[in-house]
Design a protein around this motif. Sequence first.
Motif, PDB file in Angstrom:
ATOM      1  N   ASP A  66       0.845  -1.184   0.000  1.00 20.71           N
ATOM      2  CA  ASP A  66       0.000   0.000   0.000  1.00 20.71           C
ATOM      3  C   ASP A  66       0.883   1.238   0.000  1.00 20.71           C
ATOM      4  O   ASP A  66       1.651   1.466   0.929  1.00 20.71           O
ATOM      5  CB  ASP A  66      -0.917  -0.020   1.226  1.00 20.71           C
ATOM      6  CG  ASP A  66      -1.992   1.026   1.151  1.00 20.71           C
ATOM      7  OD1 ASP A  66      -2.187   1.601   0.065  1.00 20.71           O
ATOM      8  OD2 ASP A  66      -2.646   1.273   2.184  1.00 20.71           O
TER       9      ASP A  66
ATOM     10  N   GLN B 226       4.386   0.918 -12.225  1.00 19.71           N
ATOM     11  CA  GLN B 226       3.256   0.177 -11.667  1.00 19.71           C
ATOM     12  C   GLN B 226       2.589   0.964 -10.547  1.00 19.71           C
ATOM     13  O   GLN B 226       1.358   1.040 -10.474  1.00 19.71           O
ATOM     14  CB  GLN B 226       3.724  -1.173 -11.142  1.00 19.71           C
ATOM     15  CG  GLN B 226       4.175  -2.142 -12.188  1.00 19.71           C
ATOM     16  CD  GLN B 226       4.822  -3.388 -11.594  1.00 19.71           C
ATOM     17  OE1 GLN B 226       5.130  -3.437 -10.400  1.00 19.71           O
ATOM     18  NE2 GLN B 226       5.027  -4.386 -12.435  1.00 19.71           N
TER      19      GLN B 226
ATOM     20  N   GLU C  12      -1.237   2.681 -10.439  1.00 21.52           N
ATOM     21  CA  GLU C  12      -2.153   2.372  -9.337  1.00 21.52           C
ATOM     22  C   GLU C  12      -2.623   3.653  -8.636  1.00 21.52           C
ATOM     23  O   GLU C  12      -3.811   3.802  -8.344  1.00 21.52           O
ATOM     24  CB  GLU C  12      -1.456   1.457  -8.334  1.00 21.52           C
ATOM     25  CG  GLU C  12      -2.331   1.042  -7.181  1.00 21.52           C
ATOM     26  CD  GLU C  12      -1.580   0.166  -6.176  1.00 21.52           C
ATOM     27  OE1 GLU C  12      -2.065   0.075  -5.034  1.00 21.52           O
ATOM     28  OE2 GLU C  12      -0.532  -0.393  -6.525  1.00 21.52           O
TER      29      GLU C  12
ATOM     30  N   HIS D  94      -5.071   5.507 -10.927  1.00 26.13           N
ATOM     31  CA  HIS D  94      -6.363   4.820 -10.965  1.00 26.13           C
ATOM     32  C   HIS D  94      -7.169   5.117  -9.694  1.00 26.13           C
ATOM     33  O   HIS D  94      -8.364   5.401  -9.764  1.00 26.13           O
ATOM     34  CB  HIS D  94      -6.152   3.316 -11.135  1.00 26.13           C
ATOM     35  CG  HIS D  94      -7.415   2.523 -11.103  1.00 26.13           C
ATOM     36  ND1 HIS D  94      -8.339   2.568 -12.127  1.00 26.13           N
ATOM     37  CD2 HIS D  94      -7.916   1.686 -10.175  1.00 26.13           C
ATOM     38  CE1 HIS D  94      -9.359   1.791 -11.814  1.00 26.13           C
ATOM     39  NE2 HIS D  94      -9.126   1.239 -10.644  1.00 26.13           N
ATOM     40  N   ASP D  95      -6.509   5.063  -8.533  1.00 23.39           N
ATOM     41  CA  ASP D  95      -7.200   5.351  -7.276  1.00 23.39           C
ATOM     42  C   ASP D  95      -7.692   6.791  -7.217  1.00 23.39           C
ATOM     43  O   ASP D  95      -8.815   7.055  -6.780  1.00 23.39           O
ATOM     44  CB  ASP D  95      -6.284   5.080  -6.086  1.00 23.39           C
ATOM     45  CG  ASP D  95      -6.060   3.603  -5.845  1.00 23.39           C
ATOM     46  OD1 ASP D  95      -6.786   2.783  -6.439  1.00 23.39           O
ATOM     47  OD2 ASP D  95      -5.150   3.275  -5.053  1.00 23.39           O
TER      48      ASP D  95
END
Length: 110
Positions: free
Chosen positions: A2, A40, A44, A47-48
């Motif tokens: 995370d 990567q 991510e 996208h969040d």
Amino acid sequence: MDYRKSNAPTNTVTRDMMKLSSDTGNIYETTMIIAKRANQIGVEMKHDLEKKLQEFASYNDNLEEVFENREQIEISRYYEKLPKSTLIAAQEYEEGKVYFKNPAKDKNAF
């Protein structure tokens, strides 16, 4: 991992590349591993952010009406204050949390 709970620094850090590349034995290979992981993480994060901002999207085409949504501004500021994806990827690599393999080296080993 995370990225929100990462202990990566928020500013630029000078790193010893010779020490960092001790796993691979090649500075350029190490740099590419970190760069691919950073891509990567960046995808991510993007996208969040888009998913959270989509909740506040206005589908009106009226340009005269400009709405300042306080929650949307706070979400954007939060993501701006997060460490950059390259710093997170470098931190993960240093901590040994990045899995990598080189198919060219594996093919020659057989």
